[in-house]
Design an enzyme around this catalytic site. Structure first.
Site, PDB file in Angstrom:
ATOM      1  N   ASP A   1     -28.874  -4.688   8.050  1.00 38.74           N
ATOM      2  CA  ASP A   1     -27.953  -4.127   7.059  1.00 38.74           C
ATOM      3  C   ASP A   1     -28.704  -3.287   6.036  1.00 38.74           C
ATOM      4  O   ASP A   1     -29.702  -3.714   5.461  1.00 38.74           O
ATOM      5  CB  ASP A   1     -27.208  -5.278   6.361  1.00 38.74           C
ATOM      6  CG  ASP A   1     -25.991  -4.788   5.626  1.00 38.74           C
ATOM      7  OD1 ASP A   1     -26.151  -4.020   4.656  1.00 38.74           O
ATOM      8  OD2 ASP A   1     -24.883  -5.163   6.022  1.00 38.74           O
TER       9      ASP A   1
ATOM     10  N   ARG B   1      -8.447   3.835  21.090  1.00 40.22           N
ATOM     11  CA  ARG B   1      -9.817   4.359  21.066  1.00 40.22           C
ATOM     12  C   ARG B   1     -10.481   3.983  22.389  1.00 40.22           C
ATOM     13  O   ARG B   1     -10.526   2.808  22.757  1.00 40.22           O
ATOM     14  CB  ARG B   1     -10.606   3.742  19.921  1.00 40.22           C
ATOM     15  CG  ARG B   1     -12.043   4.180  19.964  1.00 40.22           C
ATOM     16  CD  ARG B   1     -12.898   3.484  18.940  1.00 40.22           C
ATOM     17  NE  ARG B   1     -14.264   3.945  19.082  1.00 40.22           N
ATOM     18  CZ  ARG B   1     -15.319   3.147  19.152  1.00 40.22           C
ATOM     19  NH1 ARG B   1     -15.186   1.860  19.078  1.00 40.22           N
ATOM     20  NH2 ARG B   1     -16.523   3.659  19.293  1.00 40.22           N
TER      21      ARG B   1
ATOM     22  N   ARG C   1     -30.793  -0.354  16.954  1.00 41.30           N
ATOM     23  CA  ARG C   1     -31.196   0.503  18.081  1.00 41.30           C
ATOM     24  C   ARG C   1     -32.385   1.363  17.684  1.00 41.30           C
ATOM     25  O   ARG C   1     -32.455   1.838  16.552  1.00 41.30           O
ATOM     26  CB  ARG C   1     -30.031   1.407  18.500  1.00 41.30           C
ATOM     27  CG  ARG C   1     -28.984   0.683  19.313  1.00 41.30           C
ATOM     28  CD  ARG C   1     -27.787   1.569  19.592  1.00 41.30           C
ATOM     29  NE  ARG C   1     -26.611   1.059  18.917  1.00 41.30           N
ATOM     30  CZ  ARG C   1     -25.477   1.742  18.767  1.00 41.30           C
ATOM     31  NH1 ARG C   1     -25.368   2.962  19.210  1.00 41.30           N
ATOM     32  NH2 ARG C   1     -24.464   1.198  18.138  1.00 41.30           N
TER      33      ARG C   1
ATOM     34  N   HIS D   1     -19.191   8.899  18.728  1.00 41.64           N
ATOM     35  CA  HIS D   1     -18.650   9.069  17.355  1.00 41.64           C
ATOM     36  C   HIS D   1     -17.875  10.382  17.228  1.00 41.64           C
ATOM     37  O   HIS D   1     -17.717  10.918  16.131  1.00 41.64           O
ATOM     38  CB  HIS D   1     -19.755   9.114  16.279  1.00 41.64           C
ATOM     39  CG  HIS D   1     -20.524   7.846  16.109  1.00 41.64           C
ATOM     40  ND1 HIS D   1     -21.880   7.844  15.905  1.00 41.64           N
ATOM     41  CD2 HIS D   1     -20.137   6.556  16.094  1.00 41.64           C
ATOM     42  CE1 HIS D   1     -22.304   6.607  15.772  1.00 41.64           C
ATOM     43  NE2 HIS D   1     -21.255   5.791  15.892  1.00 41.64           N
TER      44      HIS D   1
ATOM     45  N   ARG E   1     -27.902  -2.494   3.069  1.00 37.63           N
ATOM     46  CA  ARG E   1     -27.920  -3.042   1.700  1.00 37.63           C
ATOM     47  C   ARG E   1     -29.139  -3.939   1.518  1.00 37.63           C
ATOM     48  O   ARG E   1     -29.798  -3.902   0.479  1.00 37.63           O
ATOM     49  CB  ARG E   1     -26.634  -3.827   1.416  1.00 37.63           C
ATOM     50  CG  ARG E   1     -25.471  -2.911   1.118  1.00 37.63           C
ATOM     51  CD  ARG E   1     -24.159  -3.612   1.229  1.00 37.63           C
ATOM     52  NE  ARG E   1     -23.837  -3.878   2.631  1.00 37.63           N
ATOM     53  CZ  ARG E   1     -22.612  -4.006   3.105  1.00 37.63           C
ATOM     54  NH1 ARG E   1     -21.596  -3.905   2.298  1.00 37.63           N
ATOM     55  NH2 ARG E   1     -22.404  -4.241   4.380  1.00 37.63           N
TER      56      ARG E   1
ATOM     57  N   ASN F   1      -8.110  -0.496  18.710  1.00 39.36           N
ATOM     58  CA  ASN F   1      -9.524  -0.356  19.076  1.00 39.36           C
ATOM     59  C   ASN F   1      -9.962  -1.693  19.668  1.00 39.36           C
ATOM     60  O   ASN F   1     -10.224  -2.650  18.940  1.00 39.36           O
ATOM     61  CB  ASN F   1     -10.331  -0.010  17.823  1.00 39.36           C
ATOM     62  CG  ASN F   1     -11.820   0.163  18.114  1.00 39.36           C
ATOM     63  OD1 ASN F   1     -12.277  -0.023  19.238  1.00 39.36           O
ATOM     64  ND2 ASN F   1     -12.576   0.516  17.088  1.00 39.36           N
TER      65      ASN F   1
ATOM     66  N   GLY G   1     -24.236   5.003  10.084  1.00 42.92           N
ATOM     67  CA  GLY G   1     -23.728   3.637   9.903  1.00 42.92           C
ATOM     68  C   GLY G   1     -24.632   2.696  10.655  1.00 42.92           C
ATOM     69  O   GLY G   1     -25.824   2.978  10.818  1.00 42.92           O
TER      70      GLY G   1
ATOM     71  N   GLU H   1     -11.529   7.332  11.316  1.00 45.54           N
ATOM     72  CA  GLU H   1     -11.348   7.484  12.763  1.00 45.54           C
ATOM     73  C   GLU H   1      -9.956   7.046  13.205  1.00 45.54           C
ATOM     74  O   GLU H   1      -9.363   7.644  14.098  1.00 45.54           O
ATOM     75  CB  GLU H   1     -12.422   6.677  13.507  1.00 45.54           C
ATOM     76  CG  GLU H   1     -13.802   7.294  13.342  1.00 45.54           C
ATOM     77  CD  GLU H   1     -14.935   6.374  13.743  1.00 45.54           C
ATOM     78  OE1 GLU H   1     -15.300   6.378  14.903  1.00 45.54           O
ATOM     79  OE2 GLU H   1     -15.467   5.655  12.867  1.00 45.54           O
TER      80      GLU H   1
HETATM   81  P1  AMP Z   1     -20.609   1.361   9.636  1.00 46.27           P
HETATM   82  O1  AMP Z   1     -21.257   1.023  10.953  1.00 46.27           O
HETATM   83  O2  AMP Z   1     -20.212   2.788   9.505  1.00 46.27           O
HETATM   84  O3  AMP Z   1     -19.537   0.398   9.239  1.00 46.27           O
HETATM   85  O4  AMP Z   1     -21.756   1.166   8.526  1.00 46.27           O
HETATM   86  C1  AMP Z   1     -22.422  -0.042   8.335  1.00 46.27           C
HETATM   87  C2  AMP Z   1     -23.656   0.205   7.495  1.00 46.27           C
HETATM   88  O5  AMP Z   1     -23.290   0.734   6.217  1.00 46.27           O
HETATM   89  C3  AMP Z   1     -24.453  -1.066   7.225  1.00 46.27           C
HETATM   90  O6  AMP Z   1     -25.832  -0.836   7.434  1.00 46.27           O
HETATM   91  C4  AMP Z   1     -24.187  -1.310   5.755  1.00 46.27           C
HETATM   92  O7  AMP Z   1     -25.252  -1.944   5.144  1.00 46.27           O
HETATM   93  C5  AMP Z   1     -24.037   0.088   5.213  1.00 46.27           C
HETATM   94  N1  AMP Z   1     -23.362   0.038   3.909  1.00 46.27           N
HETATM   95  C6  AMP Z   1     -22.086  -0.300   3.668  1.00 46.27           C
HETATM   96  N2  AMP Z   1     -21.871  -0.320   2.323  1.00 46.27           N
HETATM   97  C7  AMP Z   1     -23.056  -0.011   1.728  1.00 46.27           C
HETATM   98  C8  AMP Z   1     -23.504   0.128   0.377  1.00 46.27           C
HETATM   99  N3  AMP Z   1     -22.685  -0.065  -0.641  1.00 46.27           N
HETATM  100  N4  AMP Z   1     -24.794   0.459   0.176  1.00 46.27           N
HETATM  101  C9  AMP Z   1     -25.643   0.643   1.198  1.00 46.27           C
HETATM  102  N5  AMP Z   1     -25.284   0.531   2.485  1.00 46.27           N
HETATM  103  C10 AMP Z   1     -24.018   0.219   2.755  1.00 46.27           C
END
Ligand code: AMP
Length: 403
Positions: free
Chosen positions: A287, A95, A245, A184, A289, A10, A214, A389
């Site tokens: 993020d 990818r 975004r 996706h 979290r 990727n 995500g 993926e």
């Molecule tokens: P991705 O783009 O699929 O890798 O997802 C990234 C997103 O997933 C980010 O906003 C992270 O904060 C969220 N994420 C990953 N682990 C956690 C978790 N344990 N609790 C809440 N959000 C999470």
């Protein structure tokens, strides 16, 4: 052709992620990434059984040297000796973000196919050139090995015209390729197949709403195992609100901003990199979290951002359930869908008008694992299915070359 080991690549403009799969067992044998390619202070991370190194400084002036670093690690005895020789790599699956209307299935990356991907660069000006650099790098380091392209847009090519056409003059579609493509797709396809297995139904009979949530997010309506509609559009900006975004907004706002002194470049940055959770959450972070923690502390901006985010998810889930009629399951995946119980809880609440209920305890316990999180009385089962993926790319590569 006998395919055993498949390398999945990727490539981004300054990064290259890779994973090696044994396709007999579908076991991941090794993974790693090269960061900061071509911009100095490059970093290499790699792990395989019994060995791991993280962000080690390395020399990676271009994608070819990044592929060379990856391949050197795969055969290095002092790094776990995952492979005896590079000739043990039977195929490479790449990818590729945009396959336009040309590619609805994986393709062998011949000179002709690569020329077609070059033609699609106007639709994915950042992503397709990077993918091609990855392909060229791999061809150089692994000559004679078949290379297969797997497109993020491919799964969505089954959309009917009423899903993919915008309410714009048709000439824009015909002359400039202006239409919905969706992204996706590899993830939506992976969880569609997995959901069919879990439901015990042939994949061509399942109706689903798959939510890839995500940093970038998209929601797809799957009818009879195929994409019927999806939330992202001609670009990955459309649809639900995301980390940075905006998701959907009145397109005339762009004109309004242009008339008010914003340049096209500034608007591009604003809506792709400075909006969404980052803009509304008040935490200085995109993020989830951080957003969930701020919401837990009672911060009003975070509460509003979460409500806005979930509102945008619910608009798509509700609209797709209404149009699909019968839905076998709502599936959640991606970093947020797999891990954030708070977001899942809020989303199920937001769509409770559909008769969907939640098993609160099961949902709270579910972090990155498969689970059915809906209550036993739910009108539609809600499942968490971790996506993969890279494995999907390896499978598609294997299937194409094994024909
Ligand atoms: P991705 O783009 O699929 O890798 O997802 C990234 C997103 O997933 C980010 O906003 C992270 O904060 C969220 N994420 C990953 N682990 C956690 C978790 N344990 N609790 C809440 N959000 C999470």
């Amino acid at each position: 052709m006998s395919i055993h080991n498949v390398l999945v690549v990727n490539a981004g403009s300054s990064s290259l992620k890779f994973m090696l799969f044994d396709m007999v067992s579908e076991k991941m044998l090794a993974k790693g990434q090269v960061e900061r390619i071509g911009i100095g202070r490059s970093l290499f991370s790699y792990s395989t059984e019994g060995f791991s190194e993280k962000q080690v400084p390395c020399e990676a002036p271009d994608h070819t040297s990044a592929v060379q670093l990856a391949c050197n690690a795969l055969i290095a005895p002092e790094k776990g000796g995952c492979l005896k020789a590079l000739s043990d790599i039977d195929a490479v699956g790449h990818r590729i973000v945009h396959g336009g209307e040309k590619y609805s299935t994986p393709v062998l990356l011949t000179e002709e196919a690569q020329a077609e991907i070059v033609k699609l660069i106007p639709l994915a000006p950042l992503h397709n050139p990077a993918s091609l650099q990855g392909v060229k790098g791999c061809e150089h380091v692994l000559p004679g090995v078949p290379h297969v392209g797997i497109f993020d847009t491919a799964f969505h090519q089954t959309m009917p015209e009423e899903s993919y056409l915008y309410g714009l003059p048709r000439v824009l579609h015909e002359k400039l390729g202006v239409r919905k493509y969706g992204f996706h797709g590899t993830s939506h396809k992976f969880v569609t197949q997995r959901a069919a297995e879990v439901l015990g139904k042939p994949v061509e009979t399942v109706n689903l709403v798959t939510c890839h949530l995500g940093n970038g997010s998209s929601i797809t309506a799957v009818k009879d195992g195929k994409c019927w509609d999806t939330s992202m559009g001609m670009t990955p900006l459309a649809g639900v609100m995301m980390g940075t975004r905006s998701g959907d907004f009145d397109p005339a706002i762009v004109l309004y901003l242009l008339k008010n002194g914003y340049t096209a470049e500034a608007i591009d940055k604003l809506i792709n990199k400075e909006s969404g959770v980052l803009a509304l959450g008040g935490t200085g972070s995109s993020d989830m979290r951080d957003l969930c923690a701020a919401r837990e502390r009672g911060e009003s901006a975070a509460q509003l951002a979460m409500a806005r985010l979930v509102h945008s998810y619910a608009m798509y889930v509700g609209g797709y359930v209404a149009q699909l009629g019968h839905v076998d399951a709502i599936v959640m995946t991606g970093g947020i869908g797999e891990n954030s119980w708070e977001t899942r809880e809020a989303l199920v609440k937001a769509i409770s008008g559909l008769g969907v209920t939640l098993d609160v305890e099961v949902n709270r316990m579910c972090r990155g694992s498969e689970a059915t999180i809906s209550g036993s009385d739910s009108a539609i089962p809600v499942m968490v299915l971790p996506t993969n993926e890279e494995l999907m790319i390896a499978r598609e590569t294997f299937t194409l070359l094994s024909k």
